[in-house]
Scaffold this motif. Structure first.
Motif, PDB file in Angstrom:
ATOM      1  N   THR A   1      12.863  -0.389   5.686  1.00  0.00           N
ATOM      2  CA  THR A   1      12.278  -0.001   7.368  1.00  0.00           C
ATOM      3  C   THR A   1      11.083   0.452   7.234  1.00  0.00           C
ATOM      4  O   THR A   1      10.733   1.747   7.057  1.00  0.00           O
ATOM      5  N   LEU A   2       9.973  -0.334   8.528  1.00  0.00           N
ATOM      6  CA  LEU A   2       9.058   0.477   8.353  1.00  0.00           C
ATOM      7  C   LEU A   2       9.072   0.378   9.691  1.00  0.00           C
ATOM      8  O   LEU A   2       9.445  -0.721  11.057  1.00  0.00           O
ATOM      9  N   VAL A   3       8.628   1.975  10.918  1.00  0.00           N
ATOM     10  CA  VAL A   3       8.222   1.731  12.518  1.00  0.00           C
ATOM     11  C   VAL A   3       6.416   2.037  12.663  1.00  0.00           C
ATOM     12  O   VAL A   3       6.087   3.061  11.123  1.00  0.00           O
ATOM     13  N   LYS A   4       5.930   2.298  13.304  1.00  0.00           N
ATOM     14  CA  LYS A   4       4.957   2.580  13.256  1.00  0.00           C
ATOM     15  C   LYS A   4       4.358   4.056  13.956  1.00  0.00           C
ATOM     16  O   LYS A   4       5.564   4.220  15.038  1.00  0.00           O
ATOM     17  N   ARG A   5       3.783   4.260  13.708  1.00  0.00           N
ATOM     18  CA  ARG A   5       4.294   6.433  13.795  1.00  0.00           C
ATOM     19  C   ARG A   5       2.720   6.817  13.951  1.00  0.00           C
ATOM     20  O   ARG A   5       1.986   6.726  13.034  1.00  0.00           O
ATOM     21  N   HIS A   6       2.425   7.465  14.353  1.00  0.00           N
ATOM     22  CA  HIS A   6       0.437   7.805  15.003  1.00  0.00           C
ATOM     23  C   HIS A   6       0.089   6.784  14.751  1.00  0.00           C
ATOM     24  O   HIS A   6      -1.464   7.678  13.598  1.00  0.00           O
ATOM     25  N   GLY A   7      -0.166   5.500  15.053  1.00  0.00           N
ATOM     26  CA  GLY A   7      -1.448   4.320  14.960  1.00  0.00           C
ATOM     27  C   GLY A   7      -1.039   3.895  12.957  1.00  0.00           C
ATOM     28  O   GLY A   7      -1.303   3.129  12.450  1.00  0.00           O
ATOM     29  N   SER A   8       0.203   4.513  12.447  1.00  0.00           N
ATOM     30  CA  SER A   8      -0.104   4.128  11.341  1.00  0.00           C
ATOM     31  C   SER A   8       1.441   3.695  10.562  1.00  0.00           C
ATOM     32  O   SER A   8       2.264   4.522  11.426  1.00  0.00           O
TER      33      SER A   8
ATOM     34  N   LEU B   1       2.976  12.009   0.249  1.00  0.00           N
ATOM     35  CA  LEU B   1       4.357  12.038   0.138  1.00  0.00           C
ATOM     36  C   LEU B   1       4.065  11.350   2.683  1.00  0.00           C
ATOM     37  O   LEU B   1       4.662  10.490   2.772  1.00  0.00           O
ATOM     38  N   ALA B   2       3.798  12.315   2.905  1.00  0.00           N
ATOM     39  CA  ALA B   2       3.367  12.214   4.274  1.00  0.00           C
ATOM     40  C   ALA B   2       2.807  11.259   4.568  1.00  0.00           C
ATOM     41  O   ALA B   2       3.065  10.612   5.938  1.00  0.00           O
ATOM     42  N   SER B   3       2.302  10.565   3.841  1.00  0.00           N
ATOM     43  CA  SER B   3       1.830   8.790   4.594  1.00  0.00           C
ATOM     44  C   SER B   3       1.967   7.798   4.538  1.00  0.00           C
ATOM     45  O   SER B   3       2.137   6.672   4.889  1.00  0.00           O
ATOM     46  N   VAL B   4       3.510   8.484   3.558  1.00  0.00           N
ATOM     47  CA  VAL B   4       3.874   7.268   3.217  1.00  0.00           C
ATOM     48  C   VAL B   4       5.301   7.440   4.526  1.00  0.00           C
ATOM     49  O   VAL B   4       6.106   6.096   4.040  1.00  0.00           O
ATOM     50  N   TYR B   5       5.995   8.338   4.291  1.00  0.00           N
ATOM     51  CA  TYR B   5       6.604   8.281   5.268  1.00  0.00           C
ATOM     52  C   TYR B   5       7.127   9.282   6.644  1.00  0.00           C
ATOM     53  O   TYR B   5       6.196   9.652   6.300  1.00  0.00           O
ATOM     54  N   VAL B   6       7.537   8.564   6.684  1.00  0.00           N
ATOM     55  CA  VAL B   6       8.232   9.800   8.904  1.00  0.00           C
ATOM     56  C   VAL B   6       8.823  10.537   8.221  1.00  0.00           C
ATOM     57  O   VAL B   6       9.358  10.355   7.425  1.00  0.00           O
ATOM     58  N   PRO B   7       8.856  12.337   8.945  1.00  0.00           N
ATOM     59  CA  PRO B   7       9.168  13.153   9.592  1.00  0.00           C
ATOM     60  C   PRO B   7      11.080  12.063   8.942  1.00  0.00           C
ATOM     61  O   PRO B   7      11.713  11.834  10.020  1.00  0.00           O
ATOM     62  N   GLY B   8      11.025  13.428   7.894  1.00  0.00           N
ATOM     63  CA  GLY B   8      13.243  13.112   8.412  1.00  0.00           C
ATOM     64  C   GLY B   8      13.926  12.659   7.435  1.00  0.00           C
ATOM     65  O   GLY B   8      14.627  11.533   7.375  1.00  0.00           O
ATOM     66  N   ALA B   9      12.730  11.236   6.867  1.00  0.00           N
ATOM     67  CA  ALA B   9      13.149   9.793   6.325  1.00  0.00           C
ATOM     68  C   ALA B   9      13.806  10.206   4.996  1.00  0.00           C
ATOM     69  O   ALA B   9      13.901  11.106   4.462  1.00  0.00           O
TER      70      ALA B   9
ATOM     71  N   GLU C   1       1.078  -1.696  -0.005  1.00  0.00           N
ATOM     72  CA  GLU C   1       0.396  -0.165  -0.240  1.00  0.00           C
ATOM     73  C   GLU C   1       0.903   1.046  -0.153  1.00  0.00           C
ATOM     74  O   GLU C   1       0.400   1.718  -1.171  1.00  0.00           O
ATOM     75  N   LEU C   2       1.765   1.158   0.891  1.00  0.00           N
ATOM     76  CA  LEU C   2       2.962   2.035   1.136  1.00  0.00           C
ATOM     77  C   LEU C   2       3.541   2.276  -0.472  1.00  0.00           C
ATOM     78  O   LEU C   2       3.226   3.762  -0.883  1.00  0.00           O
ATOM     79  N   VAL C   3       3.998   1.999  -1.069  1.00  0.00           N
ATOM     80  CA  VAL C   3       4.678   1.722  -2.158  1.00  0.00           C
ATOM     81  C   VAL C   3       3.516   2.507  -3.958  1.00  0.00           C
ATOM     82  O   VAL C   3       3.990   2.461  -4.288  1.00  0.00           O
ATOM     83  N   LEU C   4       2.608   1.619  -3.658  1.00  0.00           N
ATOM     84  CA  LEU C   4       0.878   2.131  -4.352  1.00  0.00           C
ATOM     85  C   LEU C   4       1.217   3.549  -4.091  1.00  0.00           C
ATOM     86  O   LEU C   4       0.529   4.157  -4.872  1.00  0.00           O
ATOM     87  N   LEU C   5       0.783   4.204  -2.602  1.00  0.00           N
ATOM     88  CA  LEU C   5       0.638   5.535  -2.387  1.00  0.00           C
ATOM     89  C   LEU C   5       2.131   6.578  -2.587  1.00  0.00           C
ATOM     90  O   LEU C   5       1.538   7.827  -3.205  1.00  0.00           O
ATOM     91  N   ARG C   6       3.243   6.345  -2.778  1.00  0.00           N
ATOM     92  CA  ARG C   6       4.109   6.790  -3.341  1.00  0.00           C
ATOM     93  C   ARG C   6       4.514   6.886  -4.911  1.00  0.00           C
ATOM     94  O   ARG C   6       4.495   7.567  -5.541  1.00  0.00           O
ATOM     95  N   GLU C   7       3.723   5.654  -5.481  1.00  0.00           N
ATOM     96  CA  GLU C   7       3.769   5.637  -7.058  1.00  0.00           C
ATOM     97  C   GLU C   7       2.376   6.724  -7.210  1.00  0.00           C
ATOM     98  O   GLU C   7       3.072   7.922  -8.598  1.00  0.00           O
ATOM     99  N   ILE C   8       1.070   6.986  -7.045  1.00  0.00           N
ATOM    100  CA  ILE C   8       0.307   7.569  -7.314  1.00  0.00           C
ATOM    101  C   ILE C   8       0.674   9.565  -6.976  1.00  0.00           C
ATOM    102  O   ILE C   8       0.697  10.367  -7.527  1.00  0.00           O
ATOM    103  N   ALA C   9       1.952   9.625  -5.782  1.00  0.00           N
ATOM    104  CA  ALA C   9       2.226  10.804  -5.677  1.00  0.00           C
ATOM    105  C   ALA C   9       3.598  10.915  -6.972  1.00  0.00           C
ATOM    106  O   ALA C   9       3.561  12.683  -6.590  1.00  0.00           O
ATOM    107  N   LEU C  10       3.849  10.858  -6.852  1.00  0.00           N
ATOM    108  CA  LEU C  10       5.134  10.433  -8.225  1.00  0.00           C
ATOM    109  C   LEU C  10       4.867  10.654  -8.886  1.00  0.00           C
ATOM    110  O   LEU C  10       4.928  11.644 -10.144  1.00  0.00           O
ATOM    111  N   ARG C  11       3.603   9.837 -10.257  1.00  0.00           N
ATOM    112  CA  ARG C  11       2.972  10.094 -11.080  1.00  0.00           C
ATOM    113  C   ARG C  11       1.784  12.012 -11.110  1.00  0.00           C
ATOM    114  O   ARG C  11       2.025  11.983 -11.737  1.00  0.00           O
ATOM    115  N   GLU C  12       0.765  11.907  -9.941  1.00  0.00           N
ATOM    116  CA  GLU C  12       0.431  12.879  -9.553  1.00  0.00           C
ATOM    117  C   GLU C  12       1.048  14.338  -8.930  1.00  0.00           C
ATOM    118  O   GLU C  12       0.334  15.804  -9.314  1.00  0.00           O
TER     119      GLU C  12
END
Length: 193
Positions: free
Chosen positions: A177-184, A95-103, A78-89
């Motif tokens: 690396t995936l981490v849980k931040r703010h419940g996601s 991207l804020a829902s894909v990465y943690v801040p500072g990644a 799902e994260l890769v799909l969101l990243r794909e959409i962010a890049l395409r659009e």
């Protein structure tokens, strides 16, 4: 004396028999799925019982780990799909829902979107197919996912849709690396292996 031949079967009764058979199959499937859900819930719920047999605890623990792995793999896709959409659009907000801040990957993707926006271009037809090779839970609560991520050939087009050039397809293996931040679950690291 003539006997009347047996009447031909009524087509509507044949259709209703097929319909009843279909309903029966659906109900049996739902019952089996419900029963499996109850069994899985009871195994997961009793995993912490100190009086339980060690092998039962191991099976329940393995089952819970497999369920957690499936959840992480699904979320990673799902994260890769969101990243794909962010890049395409060209949507940096997504991207804020894909990465943690500072990644590190966040900065690279924002830079790519900024280049596309400043040139008035976009990547039409971009896809990022994913094949997860491994997913491992680390002691600190994070997950490491090793995946082959592709980048399909896309068309670099202007705002009016005129093609500037075609981009090449590429595939690479990434260690993420995936981490849980703010419940996601979000990406902390997306780096080529």
């Amino acid at each position: 004396m003539q006997t009347n031949p047996e009447p031909s079967p009524d087509p509507s009764s044949a259709e209703s028999a097929v319909g009843l058979a279909f309903v029966a199959i659906v109900l049996v499937s739902l019952f089996v799925a419900g029963a499996l859900g109850v069994v899985a819930t009871r195994q997961a719920g009793s995993a912490g019982d100190p009086g339980q047999e060690p092998e039962q605890t191991a099976v329940a623990s393995a089952s819970t780990t497999a369920l957690g792995r499936d959840l992480i793999v699904s979320r990673f896709r799902e994260l890769v799909l969101l990243r794909e959409i962010a890049l395409r659009e060209r949507d940096t907000g997504l991207l804020a829902s894909v990465y943690v801040p500072g990644a590190a990957g966040l900065a690279a993707d924002r830079a790519e979107i900024a280049r596309l926006r400043s040139s008035g271009r976009r990547l039409a037809g971009l896809r990022l197919p994913v094949k997860v090779l491994d997913a491992t839970r680390k002691g600190n609560g994070s997950w490491v996912v090793v995946a082959r991520i592709g980048r399909t050939p896309a068309r670099l087009v202007t705002g009016s849709g005129r093609q500037v050039r075609a981009t090449r397809a590429s595939t690479a293996v990434y260690r993420c690396t995936l981490v849980k931040r703010h419940g996601s679950w979000r990406l902390l690291r997306l780096a080529r292996s």
